[in-house]
Design an enzyme around this catalytic site. Sequence first.
Site, PDB file in Angstrom:
ATOM      1  N   CYS A 118       5.300   2.280  11.172  1.00 10.01           N
ATOM      2  CA  CYS A 118       5.052   1.436  12.355  1.00 10.01           C
ATOM      3  C   CYS A 118       5.266  -0.062  12.118  1.00 10.01           C
ATOM      4  CB  CYS A 118       3.621   1.600  12.837  1.00 10.01           C
ATOM      5  SG  CYS A 118       3.032   3.288  12.987  1.00 10.01           S
ATOM      6  N   HIS A 175       0.032  -4.268  15.785  1.00  8.47           N
ATOM      7  CA  HIS A 175       0.110  -3.692  14.442  1.00  8.47           C
ATOM      8  C   HIS A 175       0.945  -4.508  13.463  1.00  8.47           C
ATOM      9  CE1 HIS A 175      -0.332   0.433  12.277  1.00  8.47           C
ATOM     10  NE2 HIS A 175      -1.436  -0.270  12.237  1.00  8.47           N
ATOM     11  N   ASP A 342       9.155   3.921  17.177  1.00  8.14           N
ATOM     12  CA  ASP A 342       9.118   3.024  16.010  1.00  8.14           C
ATOM     13  C   ASP A 342       9.340   3.726  14.679  1.00  8.14           C
ATOM     14  OD1 ASP A 342       6.675   4.338  15.950  1.00  8.14           O
ATOM     15  OD2 ASP A 342       5.579   2.573  15.260  1.00  8.14           O
ATOM     16  N   ASN A 343       9.343   5.056  14.684  1.00  8.74           N
ATOM     17  CA  ASN A 343       9.653   5.836  13.474  1.00  8.74           C
ATOM     18  C   ASN A 343       9.675   7.306  13.870  1.00  8.74           C
ATOM     19  OD1 ASN A 343       6.507   4.629  12.824  1.00  8.74           O
ATOM     20  ND2 ASN A 343       6.721   6.837  13.104  1.00  8.74           N
TER      21      ASN A 343
END
Length: 530
Positions: A118, A175, A342-343
């Site tokens: 992230c 984050h 994001d992943n």
Amino acid sequence: MRILLSALLVAVGISPASAQGDIPAPASKLSRAEAVNGYMQPAIPRPEQEAAAAQKLAAFEERTGRKPNILLFIIDDMGWGDPGVYGGGGMIGAATPEIDRLAQEGLMLTSTYAQYTCTPTRAAVYTGRLPARTGLIRPILAGDDVKTNPWEGELSVAGLLSDAGYHTMLVGKWHVGEGEGMRPHDVGFDEFYGFYRAQKEYTQEVYPQRYPDLVLDEDKLERYRGIGADRDLVYGLKDGTTEVVEVIDSMEKMAEGDVMLREYTIERLGELAGGDKPFFLSHSFMKVHADNFPAEAFVGASASKYPFRDSVVEVDAHIGAIVARLEELGELENTFIFVTSDNGPQMDSWPDSGYTPFRGAKGTTWEGGVRVPGIAYWKGMIEPGRRSDGLFDLMDLFNTSLTLGGVSTDALPDDRYYDGIDQTSFLLLDDGKSRREHVYNWLGDQLAAMRMREYKAHLLVSLAQEKFLWIDMATVVPTGLAPWLFNLYVDPKEEYPVGHRMNAWTASLGAELKAHGATFRKFPPKDLGL
Ligand code: CA
């Protein structure tokens, strides 16, 4: 080869300085990319395509009298294979008609790359720089003793666009640091409404079935809160205003997190539509990161009835509602939209996990960890029905957003290295082609792999010791005499290395990796003391 690669790994992080304006030559004959200066990632030159895209953008501005809005939908931990258009959807019990429609009426990219987790991805999107350079290789958490604020001296796409007359907003997950000076409204966003951390970091305080040792133990809970971990939905403004909107003290409240975010975005779009500024909005979902509790309205909404799949259906519906609102407001044709994750899926939390057809998962640099959905949609500006396997790194959103917003990347300071590439012409032209030749996959501060054309060369590989446990029970090992080299067109799952015996480019790929490593000698990464 072994010596060459070891030398590269040693080289990364060592710092003799050299002239930063030097224009490096292509590292090998395999590369179509050319450098224009010494501090930006070399790109494939496509001058005619770029001129045509500039003309198309200029015509848009002439027609509308303004710059376009930019809306990024960043979903958390959704797999490449989750949306229907990527082979998931109804087939895996969670139809995604809204995401599918944007893909079908826009440009569906099949080789979009994120970082392996992230924080690195978000840092890369917002700075246009590899996390290994900025130091944003993992979230800076409450209780972390960092020597330097990694954001100090960094330029964010939000800040640059704000200076250029945009209203910049982050709604949802951040984050990328929660201390003062690292929050979204400290680093360029005019407005923030959302959460500093990932969903699991909120649910672990309130979900006794999964975390009884913390939730049911008052002493541990008190100690945990003593670290300074917040559990708030926060509202922040660039002037420093920071308020707690809601304390997330139950699973029921976390379940409604994305509904609150959707409502906020929809309300703010109504206000911004009549204003004089275009907006840059990163609408970043909390879902579908574990632990997923679908909002009340979406419990059982998927055919599978599993919380993860219900949450996919929920995210899809929120995207649909926000896009519908833009259309109602007459802003859809003025808005560039990009949908991504994001992943890759976090398989450790199975069955609270997404789906990828590729090897590996979140936390690794196998395709399953870093290859994500990527959809560009702009009504009237991107031809419906386009598909491309051209390489796109999410960092390219940095450069591309700046170009859309009229900020010249030529004006960026030359004291640092930029890894993003302006892909405006690839995305906007009917026959646009990618300008990216390489994607580098880093594991924290180590260069692990590189995709170049259809080849993927690994220097370090993650090996799960138990099926699914790609984070919690995996080892990372260096490859042997030769890198593990796969041809993704004939082996998308990275199972049968083509190595030196079946591939003419092993030495060239090694030279390309070495050239990338050399940029770190020229521009030493920050040491945050993490
Ligand atoms: Ca994630």
